[in-house]
Write a protein that holds these residues in place. Structure first.
Motif, mmCIF file in Angstrom:
data_model
loop_
_atom_site.group_PDB
_atom_site.id
_atom_site.type_symbol
_atom_site.label_atom_id
_atom_site.label_comp_id
_atom_site.label_asym_id
_atom_site.label_seq_id
_atom_site.Cartn_x
_atom_site.Cartn_y
_atom_site.Cartn_z
ATOM 1 N N PHE A 98 0.849 -1.137 -0.087
ATOM 2 C CA PHE A 98 -0.170 -0.106 -0.082
ATOM 3 C C PHE A 98 0.831 1.224 -0.040
ATOM 4 C CE2 PHE A 98 -2.052 3.437 2.282
ATOM 5 C CZ PHE A 98 -3.296 3.447 1.732
ATOM 6 N N ALA A 99 1.915 1.237 0.848
ATOM 7 C CA ALA A 99 2.978 2.347 0.846
ATOM 8 C C ALA A 99 3.617 2.648 -0.391
ATOM 9 C CB ALA A 99 3.573 2.342 2.011
ATOM 10 N N LEU A 100 3.957 1.588 -1.004
ATOM 11 C CA LEU A 100 4.637 1.893 -2.178
ATOM 12 C C LEU A 100 3.771 2.433 -3.544
ATOM 13 C CD1 LEU A 100 6.609 -1.396 -2.423
ATOM 14 C CD2 LEU A 100 7.499 0.892 -1.925
ATOM 15 N N HIS A 101 2.373 2.161 -3.499
ATOM 16 C CA HIS A 101 1.616 2.846 -4.165
ATOM 17 C C HIS A 101 0.846 3.778 -3.995
ATOM 18 C CE1 HIS A 101 2.099 -1.352 -5.786
ATOM 19 N NE2 HIS A 101 2.001 -1.048 -6.989
ATOM 20 N N HIS A 102 1.361 4.687 -2.858
ATOM 21 C CA HIS A 102 0.620 5.794 -2.451
ATOM 22 C C HIS A 102 1.611 6.981 -1.858
ATOM 23 C CE1 HIS A 102 -2.847 2.933 -2.426
ATOM 24 N NE2 HIS A 102 -3.646 3.992 -2.421
ATOM 25 N N THR A 103 1.064 8.137 -1.678
ATOM 26 C CA THR A 103 1.952 9.193 -1.384
ATOM 27 C C THR A 103 1.990 9.154 0.325
ATOM 28 O OG1 THR A 103 0.218 10.869 -1.018
ATOM 29 C CG2 THR A 103 1.124 10.734 -3.258
ATOM 30 N N ALA A 104 3.067 9.949 0.803
ATOM 31 C CA ALA A 104 3.152 9.539 2.187
ATOM 32 C C ALA A 104 2.021 10.324 2.971
ATOM 33 C CB ALA A 104 4.428 10.623 2.691
ATOM 34 N N SER A 105 1.544 11.732 2.558
ATOM 35 C CA SER A 105 0.599 12.034 3.143
ATOM 36 C C SER A 105 -0.811 10.845 3.021
ATOM 37 C CB SER A 105 -0.178 13.200 2.365
ATOM 38 O OG SER A 105 -0.261 13.220 1.093
ATOM 39 N N GLN A 106 -1.004 10.256 2.058
ATOM 40 C CA GLN A 106 -2.009 9.372 1.939
ATOM 41 C C GLN A 106 -1.730 8.043 3.155
ATOM 42 O OE1 GLN A 106 -1.980 8.470 -2.139
ATOM 43 N NE2 GLN A 106 -3.666 9.690 -2.560
ATOM 44 N N VAL A 107 -0.663 7.808 3.295
ATOM 45 C CA VAL A 107 -0.009 6.708 3.960
ATOM 46 C C VAL A 107 -0.402 7.297 5.651
ATOM 47 C CG1 VAL A 107 1.636 5.514 5.042
ATOM 48 C CG2 VAL A 107 1.507 5.699 2.549
ATOM 49 N N GLU A 108 -0.119 8.405 5.813
ATOM 50 C CA GLU A 108 -0.395 8.909 7.321
ATOM 51 C C GLU A 108 -1.763 8.986 7.636
ATOM 52 O OE1 GLU A 108 1.768 12.690 6.972
ATOM 53 O OE2 GLU A 108 3.764 11.503 7.447
ATOM 54 N N ARG A 109 -2.743 9.531 6.454
ATOM 55 C CA ARG A 109 -4.237 9.494 6.521
ATOM 56 C C ARG A 109 -4.677 8.157 6.945
ATOM 57 N NH1 ARG A 109 -6.835 11.822 1.861
ATOM 58 N NH2 ARG A 109 -8.629 11.243 3.157
ATOM 59 N N PHE A 110 -4.107 7.319 5.968
ATOM 60 C CA PHE A 110 -4.796 5.933 6.228
ATOM 61 C C PHE A 110 -4.478 5.181 7.468
ATOM 62 C CE2 PHE A 110 -3.688 1.262 5.980
ATOM 63 C CZ PHE A 110 -4.873 0.553 5.632
ATOM 64 N N VAL A 111 -3.069 5.461 8.057
ATOM 65 C CA VAL A 111 -2.820 5.022 9.474
ATOM 66 C C VAL A 111 -3.491 5.777 10.502
ATOM 67 C CG1 VAL A 111 -0.958 5.087 11.063
ATOM 68 C CG2 VAL A 111 -0.455 4.405 8.653
ATOM 69 N N ARG A 112 -3.836 6.921 10.481
ATOM 70 C CA ARG A 112 -4.652 7.664 11.381
ATOM 71 C C ARG A 112 -6.068 6.852 11.556
ATOM 72 N NH1 ARG A 112 -2.226 12.485 9.794
ATOM 73 N NH2 ARG A 112 -4.068 13.012 8.317
ATOM 74 N N ALA A 113 -6.539 6.507 10.151
ATOM 75 C CA ALA A 113 -7.924 5.936 10.160
ATOM 76 C C ALA A 113 -7.926 4.804 10.894
ATOM 77 C CB ALA A 113 -8.472 6.076 8.713
ATOM 78 N N TRP A 114 -6.835 3.770 10.407
ATOM 79 C CA TRP A 114 -6.625 2.649 10.969
ATOM 80 C C TRP A 114 -6.552 2.451 12.459
ATOM 81 C CZ3 TRP A 114 -4.230 -1.917 8.114
ATOM 82 C CH2 TRP A 114 -3.873 -2.891 9.039
#
Length: 430
Positions: free
Chosen positions: A120-136
């Motif tokens: 997932f991280a390789l296919h998304h930007t850093a800001s998207q990864v951070e948003r996803f982790v907050r949601a997780w």
């Protein structure tokens, strides 16, 4: 050399000839790969407890490298987590996962979900990864709380601190019932204050009204005594200038100080032209409040190299039992941890002129307040000496750290459905 090479995007950017941008992107990947090396070394330094004498490895890192405590603690946290995340470690070592992405992933990654999260991280930007982790994290908290409600009590806090301009900043997270009561109380006080005011000024914004309501509410219910610390700078001719500050260090304008001194306790701290606090020594073992104020003004916190904690105790450099006096030039502020370290850990403190302090390791080595620059030190003859040469065998290029994101919107709900472990059984059942 690895057989697989870092990918290049399938679609070239709008500007194909961007040598400066390529250099920036490639250097960023080199720095991320070097950051991984740093984390590995830091984990080893921490595990071997080579930082002994400091409060923690983070405090040593702050003292030795200049990294502030918050980022130092975060690097230590990530370094420890990477020890159990081999896929994340491998991608960061190759410069394909940035520090920002790795920092986020290590908050939720486990052996069971690491492969999916890395992809997932390789296919998304850093800001998207951070948003996803907050949601997780939010989804995990909600799912794990009793009756479907998150356990908020452990996350409640309220802080009040002075800012550089003399105002105070209030931050906090209140329990729902406390927050609701606060809003109701402030709004009620604001309405009462508004009715009592003359309509001569423009209507205040909601935030300003609540601020004024809080002030009025506190005035009506408390009789706080303000203690002022007056720093008097004495010159050779007998003249003096005054700098007035409240007890917690917030400076007070002249007009405010004149009002406060009508009903405040005042402490005078005399300083020389060099900024030193003049001696107000006492010939008794305990440190009186006047002497403590002088220590606070001179030291400002724990004096152990790299600490600076504001919660301190007065320490006699020459012990009272050995003839040491309770006066300014024999006292130094240490936090509880470093006070114990000096008394029980074999460290020594030697006081010099104007409050200068020297710390010595139990083996006798001098430990300065700031690591000294040494001109005789040469760069090690290892691959670490040059980032480019070190990483060239890894195939790092301007596209190494580029996300494989194709520009589509991040659907957090769908991402959680696909990746979050709780939904795995539901997907399989469907």
């Amino acid at each position: 050399m690895r057989n697989d090479t870092p990918h290049a995007p399938e679609t070239a950017p709008a500007c194909d000839d961007d040598p400066l941008g390529d250099e920036i992107a490639e250097l960023s990947a080199h720095l991320d790969a070097a950051q991984y090396r740093l984390l590995v070394l830091l984990r080893r330094y921490d595990e071997e407890e080579r930082w002994s004498g400091w409060r923690s490895c983070a405090h040593w890192l702050n003292w030795r490298t200049g990294i502030s405590l918050g980022p130092a603690r975060e690097r230590l946290r990530v370094s420890r987590r990477l020890a159990s995340l081999p896929l994340t470690s491998a991608e960061m070592e190759r410069g394909r996962l940035s520090w920002s992405k790795v920092r986020a992933l290590t908050r939720v990654a486990t052996a069971g979900n690491e492969a999916r999260l890395v992809e997932f991280a390789l296919h998304h930007t850093a800001s998207q990864v951070e948003r996803f982790v907050r949601a997780w994290k939010s989804a995990e908290a909600a799912a794990g709380a009793p009756d479907g409600a998150p356990d908020l009590a452990d996350r409640r806090y309220l802080t009040v601190r002075p800012t550089h301009d003399g105002m105070y900043e209030v931050r906090g997270r209140l329990l729902p019932e406390v927050g609701a009561l606060l809003v109701q109380a402030l709004d009620a006080a604001a309405d009462e204050l508004h009715r009592a005011e003359e309509p001569v000024a423009p209507a205040a914004a909601a935030g300003e009204r609540r601020h004024d309501a809080l002030g009025a509410w506190l005035d009506s219910r408390t009789e706080a005594t303000v203690q002022l610390v007056v720093h008097t700078v004495v010159d050779g001719g007998g003249g003096a200038g005054e700098i007035v500050a409240t007890e917690d260090g917030s400076h007070v304008p002249a007009g405010t100080s004149r009002r406060l001194t009508c009903d405040a306790e005042t402490v005078e701290v005399k300083r020389g032209l060099d900024g030193s606090v003049l001696d107000v020594g006492r010939r008794r073992r305990t440190v009186g409040w006047r002497l403590r104020k002088a220590l606070d003004a001179r030291d400002g916190g724990c004096r152990f190299p790299g600490c600076g904690s504001r919660y301190t105790q007065a320490h006699h450099a020459v012990p009272w039992s050995e003839g040491g006096e309770t006066k300014l030039d024999n006292l130094i502020l240490l936090c509880r941890f470093h006070h114990r370290t000096v008394h029980e850990g074999g460290w020594r403190v030697e006081m010099g002129a104007a409050g200068a302090a020297t710390f010595r390791h139990p083996d006798g080595r001098l430990v300065p307040a700031v690591p000294p620059a040494r001109e005789d030190v040469k760069a090690p003859r290892t691959p670490d000496a040059g980032l480019g040469g070190w990483h060239r065998t890894e195939g790092i290029n301007p596209w190494t750290a580029t996300s494989r994101w194709t520009g589509d919107r991040l659907d957090l709900d769908w991402a959680l459905w696909v990746l979050w472990g709780q939904y795995q059984d539901l997907r399989e059942a469907a």
